[in-house]
Design a protein around this motif. Structure first.
Motif, PDB file in Angstrom:
ATOM      1  N   TYR A 245       0.830  -1.207   0.000  1.00  0.00           N
ATOM      2  CA  TYR A 245       0.000   0.000   0.000  1.00  0.00           C
ATOM      3  C   TYR A 245       0.863   1.255   0.000  1.00  0.00           C
ATOM      4  O   TYR A 245       0.636   2.204  -0.760  1.00  0.00           O
ATOM      5  CB  TYR A 245      -0.926   0.006   1.216  1.00  0.00           C
ATOM      6  CG  TYR A 245      -2.294  -0.552   0.950  1.00  0.00           C
ATOM      7  CD1 TYR A 245      -3.197   0.121   0.131  1.00  0.00           C
ATOM      8  CD2 TYR A 245      -2.687  -1.765   1.500  1.00  0.00           C
ATOM      9  CE1 TYR A 245      -4.460  -0.388  -0.117  1.00  0.00           C
ATOM     10  CE2 TYR A 245      -3.958  -2.288   1.251  1.00  0.00           C
ATOM     11  CZ  TYR A 245      -4.834  -1.589   0.441  1.00  0.00           C
ATOM     12  OH  TYR A 245      -6.086  -2.101   0.182  1.00  0.00           O
ATOM     13  N   LYS A 246       1.869   1.258   0.857  1.00  0.00           N
ATOM     14  CA  LYS A 246       2.740   2.430   0.959  1.00  0.00           C
ATOM     15  C   LYS A 246       3.459   2.693  -0.358  1.00  0.00           C
ATOM     16  O   LYS A 246       3.553   3.841  -0.815  1.00  0.00           O
ATOM     17  CB  LYS A 246       3.752   2.233   2.086  1.00  0.00           C
ATOM     18  CG  LYS A 246       3.140   2.245   3.481  1.00  0.00           C
ATOM     19  CD  LYS A 246       4.200   2.055   4.557  1.00  0.00           C
ATOM     20  CE  LYS A 246       3.583   2.096   5.947  1.00  0.00           C
ATOM     21  NZ  LYS A 246       4.611   1.875   7.016  1.00  0.00           N
ATOM     22  N   ASN A 247       3.956   1.637  -0.981  1.00  0.00           N
ATOM     23  CA  ASN A 247       4.722   1.801  -2.215  1.00  0.00           C
ATOM     24  C   ASN A 247       3.848   2.209  -3.394  1.00  0.00           C
ATOM     25  O   ASN A 247       4.259   3.022  -4.226  1.00  0.00           O
ATOM     26  CB  ASN A 247       5.470   0.504  -2.542  1.00  0.00           C
ATOM     27  CG  ASN A 247       6.568   0.198  -1.546  1.00  0.00           C
ATOM     28  OD1 ASN A 247       7.068   1.096  -0.862  1.00  0.00           O
ATOM     29  ND2 ASN A 247       6.946  -1.068  -1.438  1.00  0.00           N
ATOM     30  N   PHE A 248       2.639   1.667  -3.466  1.00  0.00           N
ATOM     31  CA  PHE A 248       1.775   2.008  -4.593  1.00  0.00           C
ATOM     32  C   PHE A 248       1.292   3.446  -4.515  1.00  0.00           C
ATOM     33  O   PHE A 248       1.130   4.109  -5.549  1.00  0.00           O
ATOM     34  CB  PHE A 248       0.572   1.063  -4.649  1.00  0.00           C
ATOM     35  CG  PHE A 248      -0.322   1.319  -5.837  1.00  0.00           C
ATOM     36  CD1 PHE A 248      -0.038   0.759  -7.070  1.00  0.00           C
ATOM     37  CD2 PHE A 248      -1.451   2.124  -5.728  1.00  0.00           C
ATOM     38  CE1 PHE A 248      -0.854   0.999  -8.177  1.00  0.00           C
ATOM     39  CE2 PHE A 248      -2.273   2.373  -6.818  1.00  0.00           C
ATOM     40  CZ  PHE A 248      -1.972   1.812  -8.044  1.00  0.00           C
ATOM     41  N   TYR A 249       1.059   3.941  -3.289  1.00  0.00           N
ATOM     42  CA  TYR A 249       0.484   5.274  -3.138  1.00  0.00           C
ATOM     43  C   TYR A 249       1.509   6.341  -2.749  1.00  0.00           C
ATOM     44  O   TYR A 249       1.132   7.405  -2.258  1.00  0.00           O
ATOM     45  CB  TYR A 249      -0.651   5.235  -2.107  1.00  0.00           C
ATOM     46  CG  TYR A 249      -1.886   4.542  -2.647  1.00  0.00           C
ATOM     47  CD1 TYR A 249      -2.694   5.148  -3.604  1.00  0.00           C
ATOM     48  CD2 TYR A 249      -2.238   3.261  -2.213  1.00  0.00           C
ATOM     49  CE1 TYR A 249      -3.816   4.513  -4.109  1.00  0.00           C
ATOM     50  CE2 TYR A 249      -3.370   2.620  -2.719  1.00  0.00           C
ATOM     51  CZ  TYR A 249      -4.147   3.246  -3.661  1.00  0.00           C
ATOM     52  OH  TYR A 249      -5.265   2.620  -4.166  1.00  0.00           O
ATOM     53  N   ARG A 250       2.799   6.071  -3.007  1.00  0.00           N
ATOM     54  CA  ARG A 250       3.794   7.140  -2.861  1.00  0.00           C
ATOM     55  C   ARG A 250       3.561   8.166  -3.966  1.00  0.00           C
ATOM     56  O   ARG A 250       3.064   7.841  -5.042  1.00  0.00           O
ATOM     57  CB  ARG A 250       5.216   6.579  -2.988  1.00  0.00           C
ATOM     58  CG  ARG A 250       5.649   5.679  -1.835  1.00  0.00           C
ATOM     59  CD  ARG A 250       7.052   5.171  -2.069  1.00  0.00           C
ATOM     60  NE  ARG A 250       7.133   4.421  -3.319  1.00  0.00           N
ATOM     61  CZ  ARG A 250       8.236   3.820  -3.752  1.00  0.00           C
ATOM     62  NH1 ARG A 250       9.351   3.899  -3.035  1.00  0.00           N
ATOM     63  NH2 ARG A 250       8.238   3.145  -4.884  1.00  0.00           N
TER      64      ARG A 250
END
Length: 329
Positions: A245-250
């Motif tokens: 989630y963190k990586n996709f929505y950076r």
């Protein structure tokens, strides 16, 4: 069944008050899906009549609709008639369908003409062996890239769904899946830890193999691992899910994914929708507390609208993003 008492809903408290269901269940039977147990002993997929669905839609004010059906295209004849009748209604709507239903006919073009602007798709995994293991037959040997390109050409945004922890998943699955979703230009993605819901084939498999970790569903949390993955640890699965989630929505990921679209206006539309979805949660929380959520619905409608219809410009999209500041002031 009686019509829903929508007059009891305080519409100003909702961003999407026009949620609607015109079919129940799904014609497919994936091993991990709740549908297996939810409809056990009865018919697992059925639709309203087209006339009933249209009558309910006509009663809903505004432009935006959100179809909560598991598979809006599941009954092709029903969907075709529904979309044909909706063309003149001037609606914009969101819903869910499968890769197979997008590729096998011109139904997706009919939906786009009727106002479809955003579609939830259960890709689940980019690994063919995993698709076979979970009985996701409707996705096997289907060209994901072709389906994605077809949707983008029609101006339809994509919310891709992925499941982690399937038996062919290794710790590399998280980075590979996120990178794939970004490079394919998916507008939003939802990631899930595989869950052996009681009554499903997946549950029986975990139980019979001694891999089920808990049967106390009162304490169930979708962020937790409830079974022993085959090729990774429980900790690796939970940690990888969170980081996906963190990586996709950076911000960098949102920008990169936006560039997938050819036209600059499409890139702006993608950027505005994705960042608004995940990067302004404190603002959303404040608007909810102030009971002003209904003021954001016209903005949602505008972002979803087809660019050629509303002549969306950089300036208008930026103004839409700033409306939250005006509301707070």
């Amino acid at each position: 069944m009686p019509a829903p008492r929508r007059d009891l809903i305080n519409r100003k408290l909702y961003l999407v008050p026009n949620s609607i269901v015109v079919s129940r269940g799904c014609p497919h039977s994936c091993d991990f899906c709740y549908k297996t147990s939810f409809f056990k002993g009865g018919k697992s997929f059925y639709s309203q009549s087209v006339d009933e669905a249209l009558l309910e839609i006509e009663k809903l004010p505004g432009r935006h609709l959100y179809f909560l059906d598991d598979h809006l295209f599941g009954n092709r004849q029903f969907a075709l008639q529904l979309f044909s009748e909706m063309v003149s209604m001037g609606r914009v709507f969101q819903g869910a369908a499968t890769v197979k239903s997008i590729l096998e006919s011109d139904l997706i073009e009919k939906a786009a003409e009727a106002g479809l602007r955003s579609l939830f798709i259960g890709f689940e995994t980019i690994d063919k062996e995993n698709l076979c293991l979970i009985n996701k037959r409707q996705n096997i040997d289907k060209n994901y890239a072709e389906a994605i390109n077809r949707l983008h050409d029609l101006g339809i945004m994509i919310n891709g769904s992925f499941v982690f922890g399937l038996d062919n998943d290794t710790p590399s699955v998280f980075e590979k899946t996120v990178e794939w979703a970004i490079k394919k230009g998916l507008t939003t993605s939802t990631f899930h830890i595989a869950t052996p819901y009681p009554g499903t084939t997946f549950f029986d498999k975990m139980l019979n193999s001694g891999r089920l970790l808990t049967n106390n569903w009162d304490l169930y949390d979708t962020r937790h691992v409830t079974f022993q993955p085959l090729l990774m640890s429980q900790e690796e699965l939970q940690r990888g899910y969170i980081h996906s989630y963190k990586n996709f929505y950076r911000w960098s990921s949102i920008l990169e994914s936006s560039r997938f679209h050819g036209r600059v206006k499409d890139q702006m539309k993608h950027f505005c929708y994705t960042s608004g979805w995940k990067k302004f949660e404190p603002v959303w929380n404040l608007i909810i507390q102030m009971k002003k959520l209904n003021l954001m619905t016209p903005i949602l409608e505008r972002v979803l609208s087809k660019i050629s219809e509303d002549n969306i410009t950089y300036r208008s999209l930026w103004c839409d993003l700033k409306v939250a500041d005006i509301i707070v002031d």
